[in-house]
Design a protein around this motif. Structure first.
Motif, PDB file in Angstrom:
ATOM      1  N   SER A 159       0.821  -1.217   0.000  1.00 53.26           N
ATOM      2  CA  SER A 159       0.000   0.000   0.000  1.00 53.26           C
ATOM      3  C   SER A 159       0.848   1.256   0.000  1.00 53.26           C
ATOM      4  O   SER A 159       0.496   2.254  -0.655  1.00 53.26           O
ATOM      5  N   THR A 160       1.971   1.236   0.706  1.00 51.64           N
ATOM      6  CA  THR A 160       2.814   2.434   0.720  1.00 51.64           C
ATOM      7  C   THR A 160       3.758   2.483  -0.467  1.00 51.64           C
ATOM      8  O   THR A 160       3.991   3.548  -1.040  1.00 51.64           O
ATOM      9  N   ASP A 216       1.838   3.787  -3.318  1.00 52.33           N
ATOM     10  CA  ASP A 216       1.198   5.094  -3.081  1.00 52.33           C
ATOM     11  C   ASP A 216      -0.326   5.032  -3.129  1.00 52.33           C
ATOM     12  O   ASP A 216      -0.990   5.860  -3.768  1.00 52.33           O
ATOM     13  N   PHE A 217      -0.891   4.052  -2.427  1.00 52.11           N
ATOM     14  CA  PHE A 217      -2.344   3.942  -2.380  1.00 52.11           C
ATOM     15  C   PHE A 217      -2.953   5.146  -1.669  1.00 52.11           C
ATOM     16  O   PHE A 217      -2.414   5.646  -0.680  1.00 52.11           O
ATOM     17  N   THR A 218      -4.099   5.582  -2.153  1.00 46.10           N
ATOM     18  CA  THR A 218      -4.902   6.555  -1.436  1.00 46.10           C
ATOM     19  C   THR A 218      -5.567   5.862  -0.245  1.00 46.10           C
ATOM     20  O   THR A 218      -5.621   4.618  -0.193  1.00 46.10           O
ATOM     21  N   PRO A 219      -6.098   6.605   0.726  1.00 47.26           N
ATOM     22  CA  PRO A 219      -6.822   5.952   1.828  1.00 47.26           C
ATOM     23  C   PRO A 219      -7.940   5.042   1.331  1.00 47.26           C
ATOM     24  O   PRO A 219      -8.175   3.962   1.892  1.00 47.26           O
ATOM     25  N   GLU A 220      -8.617   5.455   0.272  1.00 49.64           N
ATOM     26  CA  GLU A 220      -9.691   4.632  -0.279  1.00 49.64           C
ATOM     27  C   GLU A 220      -9.144   3.345  -0.884  1.00 49.64           C
ATOM     28  O   GLU A 220      -9.754   2.269  -0.752  1.00 49.64           O
ATOM     29  N   GLN A 221      -7.992   3.430  -1.528  1.00 51.39           N
ATOM     30  CA  GLN A 221      -7.373   2.227  -2.082  1.00 51.39           C
ATOM     31  C   GLN A 221      -6.896   1.285  -0.985  1.00 51.39           C
ATOM     32  O   GLN A 221      -6.978   0.059  -1.135  1.00 51.39           O
ATOM     33  N   LYS A 249       7.459   9.770   4.409  1.00 44.31           N
ATOM     34  CA  LYS A 249       6.135   9.172   4.600  1.00 44.31           C
ATOM     35  C   LYS A 249       5.969   8.708   6.047  1.00 44.31           C
ATOM     36  O   LYS A 249       4.905   8.899   6.663  1.00 44.31           O
TER      37      LYS A 249
END
Length: 307
Positions: free
Chosen positions: A219-220, A223-228, A286
């Motif tokens: 996920s990091t 670069d996933f969005t919170p929704e992803q 991050k």
């Protein structure tokens, strides 16, 4: 024997003995040189990838024997590439070439890709046991010691987060989960998608670990969005609990803070022409944002009390 591979000793591999072949370097690979080799004679056709070690794997905590064993296990799980030959004396691991496309970060916006990638992780985690274990807290401590011992360049504020890092460690340890076979380095390029199934490659850092580290790492790295992140957690668990989602988010922080040190080590130690310090700094920044987030205490509480 022809090709553009340079003098890496491919002619010494048993699987290529007496064969005619061509080879070409594959892009990517920051701790390996990857060469695709295809046979050109009338014998049984071979389409291979030869992973040639570079640099000092000891500085990075890489166990090549474990990498080989776990690559074999991943293939048995139906997720990894079959191993054709292992030559530790040459620093080479030979695997079958996997047809498909290595993913990019943007590909995970496609719900089908996201689901296939989650399915691949789930198959790996349910597959044959891996050799060795991976604990990012132990890895981070080892990398920090290496940086200190060799005087490698490090952001001046890195150790300012030591107390918060210990809070994260305690929260995860308060409600431990069973370890499963994990790749532990699933950036987008380590997913190979043929449109029907995704398979996973590169097991240098593999070992038994919390499945949520695997999910948080991807996920990091991608670069996933919170929704992803939420959709990714749903794709893996089906019906995740709040603790599942919190644990994925917290393990993403673990990935960022720990792997940042990998970049700082490689910035000096690697022979590869790449901005490793910038790579590490991106992950460190991050991590700092998560350490400073007002929502972190609630995430840690959810992780520690719900398992």
């Amino acid at each position: 024997m022809t090709g553009t591979t340079g003098d890496v000793g491919l002619d010494r591999l048993a699987c290529l003995a007496g064969r005619s072949w061509v080879g070409s370097d594959l892009p990517g690979g920051l701790t390996n040189r990857n060469v695709r080799v295809t046979t050109t004679d009338g014998g049984p056709p071979l389409d291979l990838v030869v992973r040639c070690s570079q640099g000092d794997p000891g500085l990075l905590g890489i166990d090549r024997d474990a990498e080989h064993a776990n690559t074999v296990a991943a293939a048995a799980a139906g997720v990894g590439a079959p191993v054709v030959e292992y030559r530790p004396d040459l620093g080479m691991l030979v695997i079958s070439f996997l047809e498909g496309r290595t993913l990019e970060d943007a590909d995970f916006a496609d719900p089908g890709v996201l689901q296939r990638a989650a399915d691949a992780c789930r198959r790996l985690h349910a597959g044959p046991a891996f050799t060795g274990r991976f604990d990012m807290f132990e890895r981070q401590a080892s990398y920090r010691s290496t940086v200190r011992e060799h005087g490698f360049r490090l952001p001046a504020s890195y150790d300012d987060h030591a107390a918060a890092w210990d809070d994260v460690r305690r929260a995860l340890a308060a409600a431990p989960r069973p370890g499963v076979p994990c790749n532990n380095d699933l950036l987008a390029a380590n997913y190979v998608d043929d449109g029907e199934n995704v398979r996973l490659i590169d097991y240098e850092y593999s070992g038994t670990n919390d499945a949520c580290f695997e999910l948080g790492n991807t996920s990091t790295e991608c670069d996933f969005t919170p929704e992803q992140v939420e959709a990714w957690t749903v794709a893996y668990f089906g019906d995740p609990t709040p603790a599942d989602l919190a644990r994925v988010q917290v393990q993403a922080l673990c990935s960022e803070y720990g792997w940042a040190l990998w970049g700082f080590i490689q910035a000096t130690a690697s022979p590869v022409d790449f901005d490793f310090f910038g790579w590490g700094l991106e992950r460190y920044e991050k991590a700092v944002a998560r350490f400073r987030s007002p929502g972190l205490p609630r995430l840690l509480e959810t992780v520690a009390t719900s398992g």
